[in-house]
Write an enzyme that holds these catalytic residues in place. Structure first.
Site, PDB file in Angstrom:
ATOM      1  N   SER A  54      88.759  -6.042 -66.231  1.00 44.05           N
ATOM      2  CA  SER A  54      90.067  -5.612 -65.804  1.00 44.05           C
ATOM      3  C   SER A  54      91.354  -5.831 -66.482  1.00 44.05           C
ATOM      4  CB  SER A  54      89.726  -5.902 -64.210  1.00 44.05           C
ATOM      5  OG  SER A  54      89.027  -4.924 -63.458  1.00 44.05           O
ATOM      6  N   LYS A  57      93.273  -3.465 -68.068  1.00 41.96           N
ATOM      7  CA  LYS A  57      94.278  -2.526 -67.997  1.00 41.96           C
ATOM      8  C   LYS A  57      95.881  -2.785 -68.190  1.00 41.96           C
ATOM      9  CE  LYS A  57      90.813  -1.437 -64.495  1.00 41.96           C
ATOM     10  NZ  LYS A  57      90.332  -0.444 -65.631  1.00 41.96           N
ATOM     11  N   TYR A 164      89.688   2.730 -58.278  1.00 46.89           N
ATOM     12  CA  TYR A 164      89.809   2.056 -59.063  1.00 46.89           C
ATOM     13  C   TYR A 164      88.221   2.576 -59.377  1.00 46.89           C
ATOM     14  CZ  TYR A 164      90.101  -2.303 -61.536  1.00 46.89           C
ATOM     15  OH  TYR A 164      90.811  -3.693 -62.106  1.00 46.89           O
TER      16      TYR A 164
END
Length: 234
Positions: A54, A57, A164
């Site tokens: 993640s 991102k 998300y």
């Protein structure tokens, strides 16, 4: 020595499978401790590579901000105006038995929606309806790393709330359409290179021999291998 004791205690307690601890200041690395097993039969080293998942991102969002700063992209630009494929996406509006009910979005998604995770996209491991949809239809997960896997349903209308999911993947497509370079080339030339991030790259790019294994904690509390990785050259 104190760092090694901290790492050793964490491993002995089952908190982590291995550890690479480094301390540094503006003059460089001042202390390093490595212990445990990064992969079967392979201890960690100071240059062990980790999948950052993640945290990508942040990289994708920064790439978009570079284009915004240069006046090539607007936060309020509609996604479909840059990447027409976005208009294929539909909102999951409930179920009729085992069949999903789909409709067109009520609002147009913008670059701002993508960058702030308010586009309507959610991962299946965050949204049970999305998991149900993938199972019912056989649609590939985003982890498949294929163009078809990008076509997730929206679980809410753009701008309605936060969710998300693969919004930054679509932001990457926006960057490619505006700039003309593939997202990996853009990040390498505009972010990794200028910042001296010589050990940051897209999969697999020659780092397999020092790549740490992904682990997951099982129901019994122990850590075991977890196959969670994109395919080569997704």
């Amino acid at each position: 020595m104190q760092l090694e004791q901290i790492a050793g205690t964490a491993i002995a307690n089952g908190d982590v499978p291995f550890a690479v601890i480094m301390l540094g200041d503006r003059n460089g690395i001042t202390a390093t401790a490595v212990t445990g097993e990064a992969a079967p039969g392979r201890p960690p080293t100071a240059d062990t590579a980790f999948r950052i998942f993640s945290m990508t991102k942040l990289v994708g969002s920064l790439a978009a901000m570079l284009l915004i700063d240069r006046g090539k992209l607007s936060m309020d630009a509609e996604v479909a105006g840059i990447v027409p494929e976005w208009d294929r996406l539909r909102v999951l509006d409930g179920w009729g038995g085992d069949a999903p009910r789909l409709r067109a979005p009520k609002t147009a998604a913008t670059v701002r929606h993508l960058a702030t995770h308010r586009s309507g996209l959610e991962y299946e491991f965050w949204n049970a309806d999305m998991a149900r949809y993938l199972e019912a239809t056989g649609h590939p997960s985003i982890l498949a790393g294929t163009p078809a896997s990008m076509d997730y349903l929206l679980t809410f209308d753009p701008g309605e709330r936060r969710g998300y999911g693969p919004s930054i993947d679509w932001l990457g497509l926006v960057i490619e359409a505006v700039d003309g370079r593939r997202i990996d080339a853009f990040c390498r030339e505009e972010i990794f290179g200028p910042l001296g991030m010589s050990a940051t790259a897209f999969e697999p790019d020659g780092m397999e021999d020092r790549l740490a294994e992904v682990r997951i904690r099982g129901e019994d509390g122990t850590l075991g291998p977890f196959e969670l990785a994109p395919p080569p050259t997704p």
